[in-house]
Design a protein around this motif. Sequence first.
Motif, PDB file in Angstrom:
ATOM      1  N   VAL A  58      -5.310  -5.173  24.229  1.00  0.00           N
ATOM      2  CA  VAL A  58      -4.966  -5.181  22.798  1.00  0.00           C
ATOM      3  C   VAL A  58      -6.111  -4.720  21.898  1.00  0.00           C
ATOM      4  CG1 VAL A  58      -3.239  -6.982  23.144  1.00  0.00           C
ATOM      5  CG2 VAL A  58      -5.557  -7.640  22.453  1.00  0.00           C
ATOM      6  N   HIS A  59      -7.240  -4.314  22.505  1.00  0.00           N
ATOM      7  CA  HIS A  59      -8.376  -3.878  21.668  1.00  0.00           C
ATOM      8  C   HIS A  59      -9.065  -2.675  22.301  1.00  0.00           C
ATOM      9  CE1 HIS A  59     -11.783  -5.208  18.780  1.00  0.00           C
ATOM     10  NE2 HIS A  59     -11.950  -3.938  19.106  1.00  0.00           N
ATOM     11  N   THR A  60      -8.694  -1.486  21.835  1.00  0.00           N
ATOM     12  CA  THR A  60      -9.268  -0.260  22.395  1.00  0.00           C
ATOM     13  C   THR A  60      -9.531   0.766  21.288  1.00  0.00           C
ATOM     14  OG1 THR A  60      -7.300   1.127  22.765  1.00  0.00           O
ATOM     15  CG2 THR A  60      -7.652  -0.659  24.322  1.00  0.00           C
ATOM     16  N   ASP A 150      -8.535  -4.066  10.501  1.00  0.00           N
ATOM     17  CA  ASP A 150      -9.566  -3.146  10.010  1.00  0.00           C
ATOM     18  C   ASP A 150     -10.712  -3.151  11.015  1.00  0.00           C
ATOM     19  OD1 ASP A 150      -8.242  -2.331   7.753  1.00  0.00           O
ATOM     20  OD2 ASP A 150      -9.768  -3.010   6.328  1.00  0.00           O
ATOM     21  N   ASP A 151     -10.386  -3.261  12.302  1.00  0.00           N
ATOM     22  CA  ASP A 151     -11.452  -3.454  13.290  1.00  0.00           C
ATOM     23  C   ASP A 151     -12.575  -2.442  13.150  1.00  0.00           C
ATOM     24  OD1 ASP A 151     -12.632  -4.766  15.613  1.00  0.00           O
ATOM     25  OD2 ASP A 151     -12.354  -2.804  16.520  1.00  0.00           O
ATOM     26  N   GLY A 152     -13.764  -2.948  13.361  1.00  0.00           N
ATOM     27  CA  GLY A 152     -14.984  -2.163  13.143  1.00  0.00           C
ATOM     28  C   GLY A 152     -15.750  -2.770  11.990  1.00  0.00           C
ATOM     29  N   VAL A 153     -15.000  -3.314  11.040  1.00  0.00           N
ATOM     30  CA  VAL A 153     -15.606  -4.012   9.888  1.00  0.00           C
ATOM     31  C   VAL A 153     -14.795  -5.261   9.562  1.00  0.00           C
ATOM     32  CG1 VAL A 153     -16.813  -2.167   8.652  1.00  0.00           C
ATOM     33  CG2 VAL A 153     -14.344  -2.401   8.397  1.00  0.00           C
ATOM     34  N   ALA A 177      -8.324  -9.638  13.386  1.00  0.00           N
ATOM     35  CA  ALA A 177      -9.553  -9.546  12.594  1.00  0.00           C
ATOM     36  C   ALA A 177     -10.830  -9.403  13.405  1.00  0.00           C
ATOM     37  CB  ALA A 177      -9.662 -10.766  11.693  1.00  0.00           C
ATOM     38  N   HIS A 178     -11.593  -8.385  13.002  1.00  0.00           N
ATOM     39  CA  HIS A 178     -12.986  -8.238  13.409  1.00  0.00           C
ATOM     40  C   HIS A 178     -13.749  -9.061  12.379  1.00  0.00           C
ATOM     41  CE1 HIS A 178     -16.668  -5.590  14.215  1.00  0.00           C
ATOM     42  NE2 HIS A 178     -16.975  -6.194  13.068  1.00  0.00           N
ATOM     43  N   CYS A 179     -14.322 -10.178  12.804  1.00  0.00           N
ATOM     44  CA  CYS A 179     -14.920 -11.106  11.851  1.00  0.00           C
ATOM     45  C   CYS A 179     -16.416 -10.895  11.728  1.00  0.00           C
ATOM     46  CB  CYS A 179     -14.596 -12.538  12.263  1.00  0.00           C
ATOM     47  SG  CYS A 179     -12.846 -12.878  12.040  1.00  0.00           S
ATOM     48  N   CYS A 230     -10.460 -10.965  17.038  1.00  0.00           N
ATOM     49  CA  CYS A 230     -11.028 -10.001  17.993  1.00  0.00           C
ATOM     50  C   CYS A 230     -12.303 -10.564  18.613  1.00  0.00           C
ATOM     51  CB  CYS A 230     -11.428  -8.712  17.269  1.00  0.00           C
ATOM     52  SG  CYS A 230     -10.054  -7.764  16.617  1.00  0.00           S
ATOM     53  N   HIS A 231     -12.602 -10.083  19.789  1.00  0.00           N
ATOM     54  CA  HIS A 231     -13.889 -10.278  20.481  1.00  0.00           C
ATOM     55  C   HIS A 231     -14.716 -11.490  20.038  1.00  0.00           C
ATOM     56  CE1 HIS A 231     -14.907  -7.908  16.927  1.00  0.00           C
ATOM     57  NE2 HIS A 231     -14.655  -6.750  17.493  1.00  0.00           N
ATOM     58  N   VAL A 232     -14.205 -12.680  20.319  1.00  0.00           N
ATOM     59  CA  VAL A 232     -14.929 -13.920  20.000  1.00  0.00           C
ATOM     60  C   VAL A 232     -16.218 -13.961  20.841  1.00  0.00           C
ATOM     61  CG1 VAL A 232     -14.860 -16.437  20.202  1.00  0.00           C
ATOM     62  CG2 VAL A 232     -12.839 -15.186  19.414  1.00  0.00           C
ATOM     63  N   MET A 276     -23.603  -3.587  21.392  1.00  0.00           N
ATOM     64  CA  MET A 276     -22.186  -3.623  21.020  1.00  0.00           C
ATOM     65  C   MET A 276     -21.993  -4.697  19.946  1.00  0.00           C
ATOM     66  SD  MET A 276     -22.813  -5.826  23.520  1.00  0.00           S
ATOM     67  CE  MET A 276     -22.814  -4.992  25.097  1.00  0.00           C
ATOM     68  N   ASN A 277     -20.844  -4.624  19.290  1.00  0.00           N
ATOM     69  CA  ASN A 277     -20.547  -5.550  18.202  1.00  0.00           C
ATOM     70  C   ASN A 277     -19.257  -6.312  18.524  1.00  0.00           C
ATOM     71  OD1 ASN A 277     -20.766  -6.834  15.788  1.00  0.00           O
ATOM     72  ND2 ASN A 277     -20.175  -5.081  14.527  1.00  0.00           N
ATOM     73  N   PRO A 278     -19.276  -7.632  18.562  1.00  0.00           N
ATOM     74  CA  PRO A 278     -20.448  -8.483  18.418  1.00  0.00           C
ATOM     75  C   PRO A 278     -21.401  -8.331  19.597  1.00  0.00           C
ATOM     76  CG  PRO A 278     -18.492  -9.795  18.930  1.00  0.00           C
ATOM     77  CD  PRO A 278     -18.031  -8.405  18.708  1.00  0.00           C
TER      78      PRO A 278
END
Length: 425
Positions: A58-60, A150-153, A177-179, A230-232, A276-278
């Motif tokens: 779900v995140h690419t 708005d992933d990335g920000v 959400a990209h937090c 996203c990506h905790v 990478m972020n996070p």
Amino acid sequence: MTKVLQNVQMLNEQGELQTVNIAMAEGIITAIGQDVTVVGAEVIEGKGFIVAPGFVDVHTHLREPGFEHKETIATGSASAAKGGFTTICAMPNTKPVPDSVANMQLINGLIKESAVIRVLPYGSLTKDISGEVRTNVEELKANGAVAFSDDGVGIQLASTMYEQMKDAAQYDMVVVAHCEDNSLIYDGVMHEGKRNKELDLPGIPSICESVQIARDVLLAEAAGARYHVCHVSTKESVRAVRDAKAAGIRVTAEVCPHHLLLEEMDIPSDDANWKMNPPLRGADDKDSLHAALLDGTIDCIATDHAPHTVEEKCCGMVGAPFGIVGFETAFPLLYTQFVETGKWTLKQLIDWMSVKAAEIFDLPYGTLAVGASADMILIDIQKEQTIDAEGFVSKGRNTPFNGWVAKGWPVLTIFEGNIVYQEAE
Ligand SMILES: NC(=O)N[C@@H](CC(=O)O)C(=O)O
Ligand SMILES: [Zn+2]
């Protein structure tokens, strides 16, 4: 044309392997069982390999349109197919951004032209993912947006997030959400901890992520929205999600393979393949992510496949873009490190990479059942191989796992009844 995938080992609900044949026609699974045969069918010999549902990511980031030098829908989807994925959701940080009906249609057209598996595009939450003007949820949903992000920000203004959550709730869409609170990034390039001081590199504090999750779960509660994180990466984020779930807030969360496999102290040097972020966090953060997966606080695993060029990643962390590739190494790394070692069962890993991810977005994929889309993979659990970034199908070479030895490689990928990846003999 009916096809029968013959002699494969499938996990049952109890997590035991059973030898079965799987018949499929018109892209749909028509029968599963020990005695399934179809006269005149094309036979695909499964050689006793393990069969799993095609993975769902779900995140690419596929980079097309706009950044085709990093990846294209063709190379990204082929890379995903090689990694065992048959459904992937594409993040909207492309150029143009899928923030209007016209841009959404442009991206749909590109996907139709060149994707070898199912690619489901996100719609953006704000115009040009700039956090200012909200997009039209109804229109983007009608034009194929799988969810909104708005992933990335991070979305900086609570009011923007709240208003979009209310709209998303009205159309039963998930806000993803990209937090990241921009006032707490401090131009950091890795985790604010011990290793960044040793390497004399600017740090990104954990609160940069967790404070925004804490805000958002409260906004989601007030808006009645479905909210996915996203990506905790931090233990405080895990706590915020856990508490929100306990309070009945409709929150789900993903974790990336690298945050489960690595921590800040593993970073060998000022090498942008580790940026990478996070960022890679502390050992205690990594432990909390594992606990969160096991207790259901975190729902699924997503790669955050984020290809960049060798040139962009050549010269240290400062100045390099955030992101690492993930499709082609995710399963073997997680299998080797956590299933082979007895920490997880094979069923847990497969579920986190397929049905659990699909469920978040009500997607009818990621399961092996009669009537489901014929999306499945074969895994050679015995095959051991050294990861070689030069051999990736992705255009990206940016991985911290180059040279790692891993076992359990996808060897065949079937999407809608057709073979879209097969290991070279
Ligand atoms: N994860 C990353 O480090 N980078 C992603 C953006 C993102 O997922 O935040 C990218 O697009 O490169
Ligand atoms: Zn992100």
